[in-house]
Design a protein around this motif. Structure first.
Motif, PDB file in Angstrom:
ATOM      1  N   SER A  17     101.667   0.952  -9.885  1.00  0.00           N
ATOM      2  CA  SER A  17     100.771   1.878 -10.439  1.00  0.00           C
ATOM      3  C   SER A  17     100.723   1.373 -11.890  1.00  0.00           C
ATOM      4  N   THR A  19      99.223   2.981 -14.315  1.00  0.00           N
ATOM      5  CA  THR A  19      99.421   4.340 -15.470  1.00  0.00           C
ATOM      6  C   THR A  19     100.826   4.537 -15.318  1.00  0.00           C
ATOM      7  N   LEU A  20     101.567   4.631 -14.393  1.00  0.00           N
ATOM      8  CA  LEU A  20     102.959   4.892 -14.237  1.00  0.00           C
ATOM      9  C   LEU A  20     103.816   3.762 -14.919  1.00  0.00           C
ATOM     10  N   ASP A  23     103.390   4.408 -18.707  1.00  0.00           N
ATOM     11  CA  ASP A  23     104.195   5.743 -18.869  1.00  0.00           C
ATOM     12  C   ASP A  23     105.703   5.464 -19.089  1.00  0.00           C
ATOM     13  N   LYS A  27     108.016   5.862 -22.143  1.00  0.00           N
ATOM     14  CA  LYS A  27     109.196   6.642 -22.354  1.00  0.00           C
ATOM     15  C   LYS A  27     110.488   6.014 -22.595  1.00  0.00           C
ATOM     16  N   SER A  38     102.379   8.711 -26.459  1.00  0.00           N
ATOM     17  CA  SER A  38     101.734   8.280 -25.330  1.00  0.00           C
ATOM     18  C   SER A  38     100.413   9.133 -24.411  1.00  0.00           C
ATOM     19  N   ALA A  40      99.400   7.947 -21.979  1.00  0.00           N
ATOM     20  CA  ALA A  40      99.265   7.461 -20.628  1.00  0.00           C
ATOM     21  C   ALA A  40      99.100   8.172 -19.227  1.00  0.00           C
ATOM     22  N   ALA A  41      99.980   9.328 -19.412  1.00  0.00           N
ATOM     23  CA  ALA A  41     100.313   9.871 -17.911  1.00  0.00           C
ATOM     24  C   ALA A  41      99.234  10.945 -17.710  1.00  0.00           C
ATOM     25  N   GLU A  43      99.172  14.018 -16.955  1.00  0.00           N
ATOM     26  CA  GLU A  43      99.915  15.114 -16.687  1.00  0.00           C
ATOM     27  C   GLU A  43     100.122  16.155 -17.781  1.00  0.00           C
ATOM     28  N   THR A 247     102.510  18.866 -11.431  1.00  0.00           N
ATOM     29  CA  THR A 247     102.552  17.292 -10.977  1.00  0.00           C
ATOM     30  C   THR A 247     103.906  17.114 -10.281  1.00  0.00           C
ATOM     31  N   SER A 379      94.677  10.038 -22.141  1.00  0.00           N
ATOM     32  CA  SER A 379      94.734  11.268 -21.557  1.00  0.00           C
ATOM     33  C   SER A 379      94.989  12.044 -22.511  1.00  0.00           C
TER      34      SER A 379
END
Length: 400
Positions: A17, A19-20, A23, A27, A38, A40-41, A43, A247, A379
């Motif tokens: 993934s 996006t993960l 992210d 992190k 970020s 990116a996520a 969430e 999530t 995001s």
């Protein structure tokens, strides 16, 4: 000595993934002490409402939750999901037409497994969520991308879909509001696409996980509300993750015709059995409890949406369609490519995202994760101060 047999070719072809991955990289940099912001996520940064947490805490002490429960989900939760589907999607279903899954992602996976046969073509409007093409491939289907750019507000037309349809086309993916773009199809646009799918006997997999996060008076019209007759060939996927800031609880679901849902339930009985009972009880509380915090979340997202759109639009070379749903903005950044920034000349949005991370310490997801290059996904599900600081870093980098 004989060499071992090869690993699965199907799984070897599946990409991580995107996006993960971005992210996780952000992190890791944050953990090393770098002040990375970020985007990116996907969430929410909010805490799960306390009444939901309290329901889970109470469920921990109930021995009934220590045992196997029906693979398709707790009956009381399936009833609540049926009620939500009637309220928000205008589709009346029975609990037997619901399967509770480990997050919306499992619902997406199982939906494709249920309706796709080897070699079937699946029309996939792009930009698309990064998991869709991989889930299609895992079902031995063929993803056929149908792209709509910023000039179309990232919404495909019936003419585009018809041009991509062949005698091997069996499924259409429909997502409104969209991840990654935040685009919301109007009721008229939704009806036109639904009537077209019905006329050609296509299955529709409609991802409605962002349906409660809409702005400026927009409404996410379910495709089965727009075209009721389409319900016999539509699977809706949804979950509590985005609306309720849940999530990590991993509760989603799929709703559809009884025969299709029976197949999905059979698959799940071998794949994972029942979803964690404590999480199911928490999801039940979310769906049946007070919704005032959900509205508070939505209003905060709306404020952030307006802020990030306004600030990104100040960067020369960036085009920002106004997203009316979800919590993403998807600027067209082709005007930044092929130009020198901080001694580098990115020619793709992947290179541009790397430059942004290196020079501005801001993590964004490049368009290549969602379709064609030339775009970035940000995001805005992060704190207001960080959101503004990150965009201001981009403004400084690109001379706004």
């Amino acid at each position: 000595m004989t060499s071992r047999a090869p690993l699965s070719r199907k799984l070897s072809a599946i990409a991580e993934s995107a996006t993960l991955k971005v992210d996780a990289k952000a992190k890791a940099l944050q953990a090393s002490g770098r002040p990375v912001i970020s985007y990116a996520a996907g969430e929410p940064d909010f805490q799960t409402p306390s009444f939901i947490v309290d329901a889970a805490a109470a469920a921990v002490t109930d021995p009934a939750n220590y045992r196997y429960t029906p693979a398709a989900g707790l009956p009381v939760l399936r009833e609540a999901i049926a009620a939500k589907t009637l309220h928000d999607s205008a589709l009346e279903v029975t609990p037997a037409q619901v399967v509770v899954t480990n997050g919306g992602k499992q619902a997406v996976y199982q939906a494709f497994q249920t309706v796709v046969n080897p070699g079937d073509e699946v029309l996939l409007p792009a930009p698309y969520w990064t998991t869709y093409p991989e889930a299609i491939a895992l079902a031995d289907g063929v993803a056929v991308e149908v792209f709509a750019g910023a000039d179309q507000e990232y919404k495909v037309t019936v003419d585009q879909l018809e041009a991509a349809r062949t005698d091997r086309t069996t499924v259409l993916v429909f997502v409104s509001p969209s991840n990654p773009t935040g685009a919301v199809y109007s009721p008229e646009e939704t009806r036109a696409i639904g009537e077209w799918a019905l006329a050609h006997g296509l299955w529709v997999i409609s991802d409605e996980i962002y349906q409660n996060l809409v702005y400026e008076g927009a409404r996410a019209t379910s495709i089965v509300e727009a075209v009721p007759d389409l319900a016999a060939q539509t699977i809706l996927v949804n979950g509590v993750a985005k609306t309720y800031a849940m999530t990590g609880w991993r509760v989603g679901w799929m709703v559809g015709p009884t025969d299709a849902i029976k197949l999905a339930a059979n698959l799940q009985s071998h794949l994972s059995s029942n979803v964690n009972n404590i999480a199911q009880r928490a999801a039940l509380a979310a769906l049946t409890g007070p919704q005032d915090e959900v509205e508070t979340f939505r209003m905060a997202f709306d404020r952030r949406r307006r802020l990030i759109v306004d600030e990104l639009a100040k960067i020369p070379g960036v085009t920002v369609p106004n997203p009316l749903g979800a919590f993403y903005v998807y600027p067209d950044v082709t005007g930044l490519l092929g130009r020198e920034w901080a001694g580098k000349t990115p020619t793709t949005s992947l290179e541009l995202a790397d430059l942004i991370l290196d020079e501005a310490e801001v993590a964004v997801v490049p368009g290549e994760a969602f379709g064609p290059s030339g775009y970035l996904r940000l995001s805005y599900a992060l704190g207001d101060e960080q959101l503004l600081e990150g965009v201001q870093r981009l403004q400084r980098l690109f001379g706004a």
